[in-house]
Enzyme design. Structure first.
Site, short mmCIF file in Angstrom:
data_model
loop_
_atom_site.label_atom_id
_atom_site.label_comp_id
_atom_site.label_asym_id
_atom_site.label_seq_id
_atom_site.Cartn_x
_atom_site.Cartn_y
_atom_site.Cartn_z
N ASP A 113 12.46 -3.77 1.38
CA ASP A 113 12.13 -2.37 1.08
C ASP A 113 13.13 -1.42 1.75
O ASP A 113 13.54 -0.43 1.15
CB ASP A 113 10.71 -2.06 1.53
CG ASP A 113 10.26 -0.69 1.09
OD1 ASP A 113 10.47 -0.34 -0.09
OD2 ASP A 113 9.70 0.05 1.93
N MET A 170 -1.29 -20.05 7.81
CA MET A 170 -1.29 -18.92 6.88
C MET A 170 -0.87 -17.62 7.57
O MET A 170 -0.13 -16.83 7.00
CB MET A 170 -2.66 -18.75 6.22
CG MET A 170 -2.98 -19.84 5.22
SD MET A 170 -1.74 -20.01 3.91
CE MET A 170 -1.83 -18.43 3.13
N GLU A 171 -1.31 -17.43 8.79
CA GLU A 171 -0.93 -16.22 9.53
C GLU A 171 0.57 -16.20 9.77
O GLU A 171 1.22 -15.16 9.65
CB GLU A 171 -1.70 -16.13 10.84
CG GLU A 171 -3.17 -15.77 10.68
CD GLU A 171 -4.07 -16.92 10.26
OE1 GLU A 171 -3.57 -18.05 10.02
OE2 GLU A 171 -5.29 -16.69 10.18
#
Length: 67
Positions: A43, A28-29
């Site tokens: 972004d 998950m990390e």
């Protein structure tokens, strides 16, 4: 955690590598690190290309070293 970003023909490839000495895995990390890096790229470049997409977030390999 190590995060690497490479420019490829189709855009960018983000890979993260995570190591631990704990008994639990860190999949998950690794997935979160790669996802956040990709979102950061998005972004920063969204003003240049509104048609960008993020895709194929996946675990490529999991290994366990002997103790």
């Amino acid at each position: 955690i190590d995060v690497e970003v490479r420019v490829v023909d189709e855009g960018a490839e983000v890979r993260s590598t995570v190591e631990t000495t704990a008994q639990t895995g860190v999949e998950m990390e690794a997935l979160v690190a790669a996802s956040v890096a990709a979102l950061t790229l998005y972004d920063m470049a969204k003003a240049v290309d509104h048609s960008m997409t993020l895709s194929e977030v996946q675990l490529l390999e999991k290994t366990k070293e002997p103790a």
